[in-house]
Design an enzyme around this catalytic site. Structure first.
Site, PDB file in Angstrom:
ATOM      1  N   SER A  83     118.843  21.648 -71.258  1.00 43.77           N
ATOM      2  CA  SER A  83     119.223  21.360 -69.890  1.00 43.77           C
ATOM      3  C   SER A  83     120.676  21.380 -69.657  1.00 43.77           C
ATOM      4  O   SER A  83     121.362  21.621 -70.794  1.00 43.77           O
ATOM      5  CB  SER A  83     118.927  19.879 -69.558  1.00 43.77           C
ATOM      6  OG  SER A  83     119.563  19.033 -70.162  1.00 43.77           O
ATOM      7  N   CYS A  84     121.260  21.370 -68.474  1.00 42.44           N
ATOM      8  CA  CYS A  84     122.659  21.489 -68.340  1.00 42.44           C
ATOM      9  C   CYS A  84     123.239  20.239 -69.026  1.00 42.44           C
ATOM     10  O   CYS A  84     124.585  20.352 -69.765  1.00 42.44           O
ATOM     11  CB  CYS A  84     123.087  21.537 -67.079  1.00 42.44           C
ATOM     12  SG  CYS A  84     122.488  20.035 -65.914  1.00 42.44           S
ATOM     13  N   ARG A 112     113.932   8.248 -54.973  1.00 37.37           N
ATOM     14  CA  ARG A 112     114.055   9.788 -54.530  1.00 37.37           C
ATOM     15  C   ARG A 112     113.709   9.878 -53.162  1.00 37.37           C
ATOM     16  O   ARG A 112     113.519  10.997 -52.389  1.00 37.37           O
ATOM     17  CB  ARG A 112     113.668  10.803 -55.537  1.00 37.37           C
ATOM     18  CG  ARG A 112     114.708  11.337 -56.434  1.00 37.37           C
ATOM     19  CD  ARG A 112     114.297  12.502 -57.292  1.00 37.37           C
ATOM     20  NE  ARG A 112     113.529  11.747 -58.586  1.00 37.37           N
ATOM     21  CZ  ARG A 112     113.153  12.519 -59.292  1.00 37.37           C
ATOM     22  NH1 ARG A 112     113.589  13.837 -59.488  1.00 37.37           N
ATOM     23  NH2 ARG A 112     112.565  12.178 -60.606  1.00 37.37           N
ATOM     24  N   THR A 156     115.615  10.246 -66.883  1.00 34.28           N
ATOM     25  CA  THR A 156     116.304  11.451 -68.010  1.00 34.28           C
ATOM     26  C   THR A 156     115.573  11.259 -69.257  1.00 34.28           C
ATOM     27  O   THR A 156     115.409  10.169 -69.716  1.00 34.28           O
ATOM     28  CB  THR A 156     117.674  11.272 -67.870  1.00 34.28           C
ATOM     29  OG1 THR A 156     118.146  12.258 -68.774  1.00 34.28           O
ATOM     30  CG2 THR A 156     118.037   9.817 -68.675  1.00 34.28           C
ATOM     31  N   ARG A 176     122.351  10.035 -59.716  1.00 33.75           N
ATOM     32  CA  ARG A 176     122.662  10.983 -59.045  1.00 33.75           C
ATOM     33  C   ARG A 176     123.425  10.244 -57.829  1.00 33.75           C
ATOM     34  O   ARG A 176     123.283   9.431 -57.064  1.00 33.75           O
ATOM     35  CB  ARG A 176     121.263  11.858 -58.335  1.00 33.75           C
ATOM     36  CG  ARG A 176     120.109  12.155 -59.177  1.00 33.75           C
ATOM     37  CD  ARG A 176     120.397  13.665 -59.407  1.00 33.75           C
ATOM     38  NE  ARG A 176     119.350  14.047 -60.316  1.00 33.75           N
ATOM     39  CZ  ARG A 176     117.957  14.632 -59.781  1.00 33.75           C
ATOM     40  NH1 ARG A 176     117.873  14.522 -58.619  1.00 33.75           N
ATOM     41  NH2 ARG A 176     117.179  14.938 -60.661  1.00 33.75           N
TER      42      ARG A 176
END
EC number: 1.2.1.72
Length: 338
Positions: free
Chosen positions: A153-154, A199, A212, A235
């Site tokens: 992942s990033c 979300r 995560t 986020r």
């Protein structure tokens, strides 16, 4: 010349294409096809114009269901079944699997059965793939027989090089991580239904905790770190660039200067082009379009009681990761040819 195809032309897929033309790797990699269910006109438009990364430096045209970029003609496909894609006829070496939904070996092997030689997933994957790679740290583990590989992942690409440097110099006993991640397209513009109740809320109006698996991703790259890290993620209302708040307990006694020194040396040496270091008073937007995996903000390094170290890391979670996709794919081909 490596012949590649992009399956899934969203944020990462488009960043891979644009990064290829900006990175100087176009002489090594040719994008032959893009498979995306969206309308061709939208594909062309979002390649040419991007809110985050600006206008593409090349003129893009749609002719006979091909994307034309200069002398390059890239076939646009709209096939929902990966097993039916014409990779054999197109002689595809590597598929960049960027849909975000094909994440396990069995699903990726549909590309292999369709004729592609290898698959590189732009996402953390199931454990049954041939390897999960953070370029610069463990790409030397790639082997000729590997057919399905994950680029992690990033955030894993951002944090693992830093942990690796700290561990080699001082020993890392444990750590805790908070990822401060820009909003993503799995969030809502205004309140709307989602399986994750957090979300369901408007991305531009709140700091939103999300799940995560970053700590488990670290363990996959650095197995000796098993059970030493935990992570949470939030986020935030920005559209790109991510910060990571990393706290580690070291085996040796250190000070701010010694920690920053080894990280800056690594950025200028072994991890040049992958890890960066800055002591300027910068903010997140200053790292937009940065091709490196991670940038250490030396102004924010703190040390408590000699062994508890807090660091702030930056990364462009789109552009840096897209550039690592290119690097890892070249490393896969090099391993295959060795």
């Amino acid at each position: 010349m490596i012949r590649v195809a992009i399956n899934g032309y969203g944020r990462i897929g488009r960043s891979i294409l644009r990064a290829l033309y900006e990175s100087g790797k176009r002489q090594q990699i040719q994008i032959v096809a893009i498979n995306e269910l969206a309308k061709p006109e939208a594909i062309i438009h979002l390649t040419q114009y991007d809110t985050t990364h600006g206008r593409f430096q090349h003129k893009v045209k749609l002719v006979d269901n091909h994307m034309l970029i200069g002398d390059d003609a890239i076939k646009i496909l709209h096939e929902p079944d990966a097993a039916k894609l014409p990779w054999r006829e197109m002689d595809i070496d590597i598929v960049y699997e960027a849909t975000g939904v094909i994440l396990d070996r069995q699903s990726c092997e549909a590309h292999i059965h369709a004729g592609a030689k290898q698959v590189l997933i732009s996402h953390p994957s199931s454990a049954d793939v041939d390897g999960t790679i953070v370029y610069g740290v463990n790409h030397d583990l790639l082997r000729a027989g590997h057919t399905v590989v994950s680029n992690a992942s990033c955030t894993t690409n951002c944090i693992v090089p830093v942990i690796d440097v700290l561990d080699k110099h001082f020993g890392v006993k444990s750590g805790a991580i908070t990822t401060i991640h820009s909003a993503m397209n799995d969030q809502q513009v205004i309140d709307a239904y989602h399986d994750d109740l957090r979300r369901t809320r408007a991305a531009g109006q709140s700091i939103i905790p999300v799940d995560t698996k970053l700590a488990r991703g670290i363990e996959r790259i650095l197995p000796h770190m098993k059970d030493k890290f935990e992570a949470i993620s939030v986020r935030v209302p920005t559209i790109n660039v991510t910060a990571i708040d990393l706290s580690v307990t070291l085996a040796k006694t250190v000070d701010i200067a010694s920690v920053n020194q080894v990280l800056e040396l690594a950025a200028n040496g072994r991890f040049n082009g992958i890890l960066g270091y800055t002591d300027e008073p910068l903010v997140s937007c200053d790292f937009n379009h940065d091709p490196r995996s991670s940038i250490v903000d030396g102004t924010q390094t703190r040390v408590s009681a000699g062994q508890l170290v807090k660091l702030l890391l930056w990364c462009d979670n789109e552009w840096g990761f897209a550039n690592r996709m290119l690097d890892t794919s070249l490393a896969m081909i090099a391993a295959k040819q060795s």
